[in-house]
Design an enzyme around this catalytic site. Sequence first.
Site, PDB file in Angstrom:
ATOM      1  N   HIS A 183       0.842  -1.197   0.000  1.00  0.00           N
ATOM      2  CA  HIS A 183       0.000   0.000   0.000  1.00  0.00           C
ATOM      3  C   HIS A 183       0.887   1.261   0.000  1.00  0.00           C
ATOM      4  CE1 HIS A 183      -3.303   2.566   0.590  1.00  0.00           C
ATOM      5  NE2 HIS A 183      -3.870   2.034   1.659  1.00  0.00           N
ATOM      6  N   GLU A 201      -0.043   1.344  -5.895  1.00  0.00           N
ATOM      7  CA  GLU A 201       0.179   0.088  -5.174  1.00  0.00           C
ATOM      8  C   GLU A 201       0.288  -1.092  -6.126  1.00  0.00           C
ATOM      9  OE1 GLU A 201      -2.944  -0.327  -2.234  1.00  0.00           O
ATOM     10  OE2 GLU A 201      -3.364   1.827  -2.360  1.00  0.00           O
TER      11      GLU A 201
END
Length: 319
Positions: free
Chosen positions: A198, A295
């Site tokens: 992330h 991501e």
Amino acid sequence: MAASCALTLPSAISVSVSVSSNSPRRFRRSRRVVAMASVGQKVYAPGVAVSEGNGGLPKIDLKSPHGSEAEIYLFGACVTSWKVPSGKDLLFVRPDAVFNGQKPISGGIPHCFPQFGPGTMQQHGFARNMNWSITDSEANEGDPAVTLELKDDSYSRSMWDFSFQALYKVALHSTSLSTTLKITNTDDKPFSFNSALHSYFSASISGVSVKGLKGCKTLNKDPDPKNPLEGKEEREEVTFPGFVDCIYLGAPSELTLDNGLGDKIVISNANWSDAVLWNPHLQMEACYKDFVCVENAKIETLQLGPNQSWVAEQKIELI
């Protein structure tokens, strides 16, 4: 809930690390420096040290002879800083991030494992909310690297009742940072999971663009996150004029991020088959203008049988 995984720092760490034979050659380095440096009573490779970070949490400091630096918190195995030789930090940690060992660190490169997004367990799984341990350190041509490990315990099993091992290698180079994540099923029964890194990048959101996603199938979570709209990306460059939360299935192995601050970052990967773009816009009015999330992800559920492993690699490089 506080993580119950005990933090372990081995008293002596070998400089050799096992790398999966299916790792792409472009991520490998040929030469290895075996000289070691002592940090307190523990021994690490040159350029690798452990210090006290925010909130008293232990962190790993990587320093390259080229002038680049990185920080990795053992809590969550979260890379919170990546500075290039100019001293500029290309990662972003949100101002609301807490360093108390109770909540995941909001920013840098947190892990999503064994679940991406909402589901049967807590948001993005538990790997970002547990203490990892150092298993290895090394220096390749002067560039430092460290390998962290996470194993199941009563905390993880309360949400996901399987035995596993996660190994996460972070290597610092002059203008790049590379990671290798290896998930192994150490149970006697198969398990399923998905995962993502992330990654938060420092940015001026009005000037941000991401190239390389044209033609990808999209799952757009705006306006309804529970019922994403299927579509196809038609743009050469994706920009962020407002709220963005979109999954790109079958993403290419290389994307280019213009962070709007004068930097271009190539985000390449092996075996992360998908990508996610996110900026919360006015949902985080205090900081949304200062970051963007690009991501690498594996959205489709993976299944591993006993003793099977899955390996995925990422490289972020300033060009």
